[in-house]
Design a protein around this motif. Sequence first.
Motif, mmCIF file in Angstrom:
data_model
loop_
_atom_site.group_PDB
_atom_site.id
_atom_site.type_symbol
_atom_site.label_atom_id
_atom_site.label_comp_id
_atom_site.label_asym_id
_atom_site.label_seq_id
_atom_site.Cartn_x
_atom_site.Cartn_y
_atom_site.Cartn_z
ATOM 1 N N ARG A 1 -1.520 -6.311 12.604
ATOM 2 C CA ARG A 1 -2.463 -5.423 11.916
ATOM 3 C C ARG A 1 -1.797 -4.773 10.710
ATOM 4 O O ARG A 1 -2.392 -4.660 9.632
ATOM 5 C CB ARG A 1 -2.951 -4.345 12.886
ATOM 6 C CG ARG A 1 -3.742 -4.895 14.065
ATOM 7 C CD ARG A 1 -3.759 -3.921 15.232
ATOM 8 N NE ARG A 1 -4.765 -2.896 15.103
ATOM 9 C CZ ARG A 1 -4.663 -1.680 15.645
ATOM 10 N NH1 ARG A 1 -3.574 -1.345 16.296
ATOM 11 N NH2 ARG A 1 -5.650 -0.811 15.513
ATOM 12 N N SER A 2 -0.551 -4.337 10.880
ATOM 13 C CA SER A 2 0.158 -3.674 9.795
ATOM 14 C C SER A 2 0.462 -4.639 8.650
ATOM 15 O O SER A 2 0.299 -4.292 7.475
ATOM 16 C CB SER A 2 1.450 -3.063 10.333
ATOM 17 O OG SER A 2 2.192 -2.471 9.281
ATOM 18 N N SER A 3 0.889 -5.864 8.987
ATOM 19 C CA SER A 3 1.260 -6.815 7.931
ATOM 20 C C SER A 3 0.057 -7.216 7.087
ATOM 21 O O SER A 3 0.174 -7.392 5.867
ATOM 22 C CB SER A 3 1.921 -8.047 8.542
ATOM 23 O OG SER A 3 1.046 -8.712 9.426
ATOM 24 N N ARG B 1 -0.795 -5.490 3.009
ATOM 25 C CA ARG B 1 -0.983 -6.395 1.872
ATOM 26 C C ARG B 1 -2.333 -6.163 1.201
ATOM 27 O O ARG B 1 -2.444 -6.184 -0.025
ATOM 28 C CB ARG B 1 -0.836 -7.845 2.325
ATOM 29 C CG ARG B 1 0.615 -8.269 2.509
ATOM 30 C CD ARG B 1 0.768 -9.575 3.253
ATOM 31 N NE ARG B 1 2.174 -9.982 3.300
ATOM 32 C CZ ARG B 1 3.075 -9.451 4.131
ATOM 33 N NH1 ARG B 1 2.697 -8.503 4.981
ATOM 34 N NH2 ARG B 1 4.329 -9.851 4.112
ATOM 35 N N VAL B 2 -3.362 -5.966 2.013
ATOM 36 C CA VAL B 2 -4.684 -5.693 1.445
ATOM 37 C C VAL B 2 -4.640 -4.403 0.626
ATOM 38 O O VAL B 2 -5.165 -4.345 -0.497
ATOM 39 C CB VAL B 2 -5.744 -5.596 2.557
ATOM 40 C CG1 VAL B 2 -7.059 -5.059 1.997
ATOM 41 C CG2 VAL B 2 -5.965 -6.958 3.199
ATOM 42 N N GLN B 3 -4.019 -3.374 1.153
ATOM 43 C CA GLN B 3 -3.955 -2.099 0.437
ATOM 44 C C GLN B 3 -3.135 -2.215 -0.844
ATOM 45 O O GLN B 3 -3.485 -1.614 -1.870
ATOM 46 C CB GLN B 3 -3.373 -1.019 1.351
ATOM 47 C CG GLN B 3 -4.306 -0.652 2.501
ATOM 48 C CD GLN B 3 -3.835 0.549 3.292
ATOM 49 O OE1 GLN B 3 -3.120 1.401 2.768
ATOM 50 N NE2 GLN B 3 -4.229 0.619 4.547
ATOM 51 N N ALA B 4 -2.046 -2.995 -0.794
ATOM 52 C CA ALA B 4 -1.250 -3.179 -2.001
ATOM 53 C C ALA B 4 -2.039 -3.929 -3.071
ATOM 54 O O ALA B 4 -2.000 -3.578 -4.261
ATOM 55 C CB ALA B 4 0.034 -3.929 -1.664
ATOM 56 N N ILE B 5 -2.775 -4.968 -2.665
ATOM 57 C CA ILE B 5 -3.595 -5.733 -3.615
ATOM 58 C C ILE B 5 -4.683 -4.845 -4.207
ATOM 59 O O ILE B 5 -4.921 -4.840 -5.430
ATOM 60 C CB ILE B 5 -4.209 -6.961 -2.915
ATOM 61 C CG1 ILE B 5 -3.116 -7.979 -2.594
ATOM 62 C CG2 ILE B 5 -5.287 -7.593 -3.788
ATOM 63 C CD1 ILE B 5 -3.590 -9.121 -1.712
ATOM 64 N N ASP B 6 -5.371 -4.073 -3.356
ATOM 65 C CA ASP B 6 -6.445 -3.209 -3.849
ATOM 66 C C ASP B 6 -5.907 -2.141 -4.793
ATOM 67 O O ASP B 6 -6.571 -1.786 -5.787
ATOM 68 C CB ASP B 6 -7.172 -2.562 -2.665
ATOM 69 C CG ASP B 6 -8.065 -3.542 -1.914
ATOM 70 O OD1 ASP B 6 -8.268 -4.663 -2.435
ATOM 71 O OD2 ASP B 6 -8.546 -3.199 -0.818
ATOM 72 N N ALA B 7 -4.699 -1.630 -4.500
ATOM 73 C CA ALA B 7 -4.108 -0.631 -5.401
ATOM 74 C C ALA B 7 -3.859 -1.233 -6.777
ATOM 75 O O ALA B 7 -4.135 -0.603 -7.809
ATOM 76 C CB ALA B 7 -2.810 -0.099 -4.794
ATOM 77 N N SER C 1 3.205 1.585 4.083
ATOM 78 C CA SER C 1 3.451 2.073 5.435
ATOM 79 C C SER C 1 2.119 2.468 6.043
ATOM 80 O O SER C 1 1.629 3.571 5.830
ATOM 81 C CB SER C 1 4.408 3.266 5.410
ATOM 82 O OG SER C 1 4.627 3.748 6.707
ATOM 83 N N VAL C 2 1.495 1.547 6.745
ATOM 84 C CA VAL C 2 0.135 1.732 7.224
ATOM 85 C C VAL C 2 0.136 2.384 8.596
ATOM 86 O O VAL C 2 0.841 1.940 9.505
ATOM 87 C CB VAL C 2 -0.594 0.369 7.297
ATOM 88 C CG1 VAL C 2 -2.004 0.552 7.830
ATOM 89 C CG2 VAL C 2 -0.625 -0.263 5.915
ATOM 90 N N THR C 3 -0.631 3.463 8.748
ATOM 91 C CA THR C 3 -0.816 4.088 10.060
ATOM 92 C C THR C 3 -2.051 3.490 10.698
ATOM 93 O O THR C 3 -3.162 3.573 10.149
ATOM 94 C CB THR C 3 -0.977 5.608 9.918
ATOM 95 O OG1 THR C 3 0.186 6.145 9.283
ATOM 96 C CG2 THR C 3 -1.157 6.255 11.283
ATOM 97 N N LEU C 4 -1.879 2.880 11.851
ATOM 98 C CA LEU C 4 -2.963 2.183 12.507
ATOM 99 C C LEU C 4 -3.497 2.991 13.680
ATOM 100 O O LEU C 4 -2.748 3.673 14.367
ATOM 101 C CB LEU C 4 -2.477 0.823 13.025
ATOM 102 C CG LEU C 4 -2.040 -0.158 11.952
ATOM 103 C CD1 LEU C 4 -1.241 -1.288 12.582
ATOM 104 C CD2 LEU C 4 -3.240 -0.711 11.217
#
Length: 361
Positions: free
Chosen positions: A123-125, A129-135, A148-151
């Motif tokens: 889930r974190s990996s 990546r999705v958040q980095a791409i969207d940023a 550093s994703v909090t799940l």
Amino acid sequence: MKNPYLAQLGPNGVRQLRSYSTQGKQRLADIEAAIRRALGDIPSNSQLPREAELALRLYAAELWNGKTFHKAREWIGRVDHYAGGYSVLSPVKEAPSAPAQDLFSMTDVGAAHQVNDFLDGFRSSVSSRVQAIDALLNGNPPSAATLSVTLPPLQPAPSPPVGPSAGSSQAGPSPSSGEHPSIQEGKTGISATVLNVLIASPGDTEKERKIAEEVIREWNSDHAQELRVILMPQMWESDTYARMGGGGQEQVNIQIADRSDIVIGLFRARLGQATQNYPSGAAEEIERAIARDAPVHVYVSKMPLLVDEINPAELARLRTYTDDLRSRGLLGSYKSSRDLRRKLRKALEHDVAYFLKRSRT
């Protein structure tokens, strides 16, 4: 204002990033759905630890329901490969890697505790990546916080139904009932029969035990999806847990041996340490399986022995026991690792055919 982080990518590169973002969100949604289904399918009166049940159901779904984690791993690989060609995308590759383990290894009780870390790792990996791409698509450089994703924690299995319908739970029956546990996935109509395969052998057969486990894994890969049967290798060193009372062999019997549907016995140069009532632990497991009419396949090595393997007393004990077995059935042998693989595969195929035929009558 023009996005400074995407200037080097061009229109096609931007479209590709947007596609990766959409795909990644779908991969994450698939993972969450697979986890929810698996948690919801765990019966309240399961005889296995919750983590082992979860790993087992996720593994079954992975075989039949589109390979959720396989697709996520492929997506991560494609994204990282693409990002490697552009310096502006280097933060994407800095996201956490996917777990190296596979779900099959976690279906063993001894390794099942790893399943939560495995799921959080995937889930974190994907999320990072999705958040980095969207940023980047929004003109913001990914920060350490982004990667550093909090799940949210995995949700517990729902409470079992109360009342007359509670008896419909798909708990696995005991071996003495003549039936076998089923894995079911109600939304897709997927079900499978799980057959426990005990590998019974003394300590000098480490190589043979590994071969047997590999043959079982290969059979699952080739046939589980088509036949809806999963073979679960059972070995005392990986599938039992510490518990006092009754002696070590009695705990092995209670936890795995007496619950097995198929038994594979392997001998090389030793019979093994005697138990209270039998010439060895492996012999006890074999004899108890024979007594309850489970399919039992015993193979004795015909391969040359090393000098330090030769113990005349042990060889004599092994000969006495195998001669006794030979008088009660067809004893197998193997002259090479390849020969053992072939014979184990053939035996398992006959056993599965037998169980499938019996289940239809």
